[in-house]
Design a protein around this motif. Sequence first.
Motif, short mmCIF file in Angstrom:
data_model
loop_
_atom_site.label_atom_id
_atom_site.label_comp_id
_atom_site.label_asym_id
_atom_site.label_seq_id
_atom_site.Cartn_x
_atom_site.Cartn_y
_atom_site.Cartn_z
N ARG A 2 0.79 -1.08 -0.17
CA ARG A 2 0.14 0.14 0.24
C ARG A 2 1.06 1.39 -0.04
NH1 ARG A 2 -5.22 -1.32 3.47
NH2 ARG A 2 -5.67 -3.45 2.86
N PRO A 3 0.22 1.98 -0.58
CA PRO A 3 0.87 3.59 -0.81
C PRO A 3 1.21 4.07 0.59
CG PRO A 3 -1.55 3.82 -1.69
CD PRO A 3 -0.99 2.23 -1.41
N LYS A 4 2.13 5.47 0.40
CA LYS A 4 2.54 6.37 1.41
C LYS A 4 1.70 7.56 0.47
CE LYS A 4 5.46 3.90 4.48
NZ LYS A 4 6.58 3.84 4.71
N THR A 5 1.22 8.80 0.93
CA THR A 5 1.33 9.85 1.02
C THR A 5 2.98 10.09 0.45
OG1 THR A 5 -0.81 10.04 1.10
CG2 THR A 5 0.03 11.99 0.91
N GLN A 6 3.64 10.62 -0.40
CA GLN A 6 4.51 11.05 -0.73
C GLN A 6 4.30 12.85 -1.27
OE1 GLN A 6 7.48 8.68 -2.72
NE2 GLN A 6 6.55 7.25 -0.34
N SER A 7 5.25 13.98 -1.26
CA SER A 7 4.95 14.93 -2.64
C SER A 7 6.06 15.26 -3.71
CB SER A 7 5.74 16.84 -1.71
OG SER A 7 6.51 16.35 -0.76
N SER A 8 6.46 14.04 -3.45
CA SER A 8 8.02 13.69 -4.84
C SER A 8 7.51 13.71 -5.79
CB SER A 8 8.40 12.35 -4.21
OG SER A 8 9.71 12.46 -5.40
N LEU A 9 7.80 14.90 -6.43
CA LEU A 9 7.30 15.85 -7.93
C LEU A 9 8.63 14.57 -8.98
CD1 LEU A 9 5.73 16.50 -9.96
CD2 LEU A 9 7.25 18.70 -9.54
N ASN A 10 9.98 13.98 -8.75
CA ASN A 10 10.71 13.25 -8.89
C ASN A 10 9.96 11.88 -9.49
OD1 ASN A 10 12.32 15.39 -9.48
ND2 ASN A 10 13.16 14.59 -7.92
N ILE A 11 9.56 11.20 -8.53
CA ILE A 11 8.59 9.92 -8.50
C ILE A 11 7.85 9.84 -9.35
CG2 ILE A 11 7.84 7.66 -7.24
CD1 ILE A 11 9.27 8.72 -5.46
N LYS A 12 6.96 10.74 -9.90
CA LYS A 12 5.86 10.82 -10.20
C LYS A 12 6.72 11.16 -11.85
CE LYS A 12 2.31 12.99 -9.41
NZ LYS A 12 1.67 14.32 -8.66
N LEU A 13 7.20 11.94 -12.09
CA LEU A 13 7.82 12.16 -13.64
C LEU A 13 8.12 10.62 -13.59
CD1 LEU A 13 8.68 16.04 -13.04
CD2 LEU A 13 6.96 15.34 -14.38
N ILE A 14 9.05 9.97 -12.96
CA ILE A 14 10.02 9.37 -13.95
C ILE A 14 8.62 8.63 -13.99
CG2 ILE A 14 10.00 7.86 -12.01
CD1 ILE A 14 13.16 8.15 -14.54
N PRO A 231 2.01 -9.80 1.99
CA PRO A 231 1.37 -9.25 2.41
C PRO A 231 2.01 -8.56 3.60
CG PRO A 231 0.92 -11.92 3.73
CD PRO A 231 2.22 -11.73 2.57
N THR A 232 1.07 -7.87 4.57
CA THR A 232 1.28 -7.13 5.44
C THR A 232 2.48 -8.03 6.42
OG1 THR A 232 -0.57 -5.51 5.57
CG2 THR A 232 0.96 -5.41 7.74
N GLY A 233 3.29 -7.03 7.04
CA GLY A 233 4.56 -8.16 7.32
C GLY A 233 5.07 -6.95 8.46
N TYR A 234 5.28 -5.38 8.63
CA TYR A 234 5.65 -4.90 9.72
C TYR A 234 4.83 -4.96 11.41
CZ TYR A 234 1.61 -2.00 9.48
OH TYR A 234 -0.01 -1.72 9.48
N HIS A 235 4.40 -5.83 11.40
CA HIS A 235 4.17 -6.44 13.29
C HIS A 235 4.13 -7.69 13.77
CE1 HIS A 235 -0.38 -6.35 12.93
NE2 HIS A 235 0.01 -5.41 11.58
N GLY A 236 4.05 -7.89 14.63
CA GLY A 236 4.18 -9.24 14.97
C GLY A 236 2.91 -11.00 14.43
N ASP A 237 2.03 -9.54 14.76
CA ASP A 237 0.33 -10.71 14.68
C ASP A 237 0.61 -10.19 12.73
OD1 ASP A 237 0.13 -11.26 17.19
OD2 ASP A 237 -0.96 -9.57 17.55
N ALA A 238 1.36 -9.68 11.92
CA ALA A 238 0.67 -9.64 10.45
C ALA A 238 0.87 -10.87 9.47
CB ALA A 238 1.75 -8.33 9.88
N PRO A 239 0.22 -11.35 8.98
CA PRO A 239 0.41 -12.73 8.15
C PRO A 239 1.87 -13.03 7.89
CG PRO A 239 -1.46 -11.10 7.61
CD PRO A 239 -0.95 -10.11 7.93
N GLY A 240 2.73 -11.51 7.75
CA GLY A 240 4.31 -11.49 6.99
C GLY A 240 4.22 -12.41 6.07
N ARG A 241 5.20 -12.54 5.18
CA ARG A 241 5.85 -12.56 4.13
C ARG A 241 6.23 -14.08 3.76
NH1 ARG A 241 7.21 -6.58 1.27
NH2 ARG A 241 4.93 -5.49 2.03
N MET A 242 6.63 -14.76 4.82
CA MET A 242 7.64 -16.06 5.51
C MET A 242 6.68 -17.02 3.59
SD MET A 242 6.75 -14.54 7.12
CE MET A 242 5.38 -15.28 8.61
N THR A 243 5.25 -17.58 3.92
CA THR A 243 4.71 -18.39 3.09
C THR A 243 5.29 -17.85 1.50
OG1 THR A 243 2.83 -17.42 2.99
CG2 THR A 243 3.47 -19.58 4.47
#
Length: 311
Positions: A2-14, A231-243
Motif C-alpha cells: 500500500r502506498p504512502k502519501t508523498q510530495s516527490s515530484l521526481n517519482i511521479k515524473l519518472i 502481505p502485511t509484515g511490519y508487526h508480529g501479528d501480521a501474516p508476514g511474507r514467509m509463505t
Amino acid sequence: MRPKTQSSLNIKLIILGFLLAFFLLLVLRTSFSSSPHEQNPNTPIPHSVHDQEEPSGALASSSNPTESPTTCPPSSSSTDHHHQSCTKIPPTLVDTLIHYVTTNITPQQTLREISVTSQVLLNKSPCKFLVFGLGRDSPMWSSLNFGGRTLFLEEDKSWIEQVKQQFPYLESYHVEYDSKVHQANDLMNIGQEEDCKEVVDPRSSKCQLTLKGMPREIYETEWDLIMVDAPTGYHGDAPGRMTAIYTAGLMARNREVGETHVFVHDVDRTVEDRFSMAFLCEGYMRTQEGRIRHFTIPSHRSRFASTPFCP
C-alpha cells in the motif's frame, strides 16, 4: 504494497516517463510488425495474446480483466486508418497517466527500486506477471506489462473493492494467510526439512510453508515475473511474507522450462531478508537496489534430478 502519501515530484515524473516510453515502444513494435501484413493482405492478424493462448479453467477473481490487444485490429477500410488505430493510446494507459498526474499518492518503492523491475519488463513484456499485493501502484505495473497478463493477490477484501472502484480493469484475487510474523523462526526451521526441498506442484507439496487454496490457474500458469510486496509484515501479528516468498520460489522451480524473475520488496526487514536468501537463494540473486532484491530462478524440472534446491 500500500502506498504512502508523498510530495516527490521526481517519482511521479519518472513513472509518467516509464509509461510513455512503454507506449512508444508499443507503437514501434506495432509499426514493425504491421509491415508484413501490409505486403500480404491475406495474412491473418492476431487480435490479442488471448487469441494465441487461451488460459485453462476459470479464475475466481475480484474483477473481469480488460483484454488489451498487443497488435492493432484489422482495418476494413484503408492502411491509413489501420495506422491511426495503431497509434491511438489505449484507454487503460490513459486512465493510468491521468491517475499519476493528478494524485498526491506515489508508490512506496523508490525510483531506483522501480527501475529494477521495469528494466526486466522492458525486455519481457507482454508477459505473465504475478504480484503479491494490490495498491495504488498496481496500475503502473499493469501498464508497464501492457498486452500481457498482470494478476494481483491481496489479503484485504475491502481494499480490493476500494481499488476496484477506481481501477476496474485490474485483475485481482483475495488470498488468505494462516501465518504470523512472530512464527517466522519456527517456519524457517520447518523450511529446512526435506519436504520443503522437494520441487513439486505447490498443491501437492507437504511443506507447511506452501500457500494453498488459490485457484488452480495460478498454480498452473508459468509466470515470467513474480513480485512479493505483500502481505502485511511490519508487526508480529501480521501474516508476514514467509509463505509468499517460499511459494514464489517453488512455482519458479516447478515450471517446465525456462526461468522466472522473482522480486522481493522490503528486504531491510528481517523476514524478507532471511526468507528470500534461504528459499530464493543467494546464488540466484541478480541484484539488490535499496529495499528490493531481484532473483532469477531456473526450472528444476528441466534439469537433473540431483539439482540442489540452492546452487
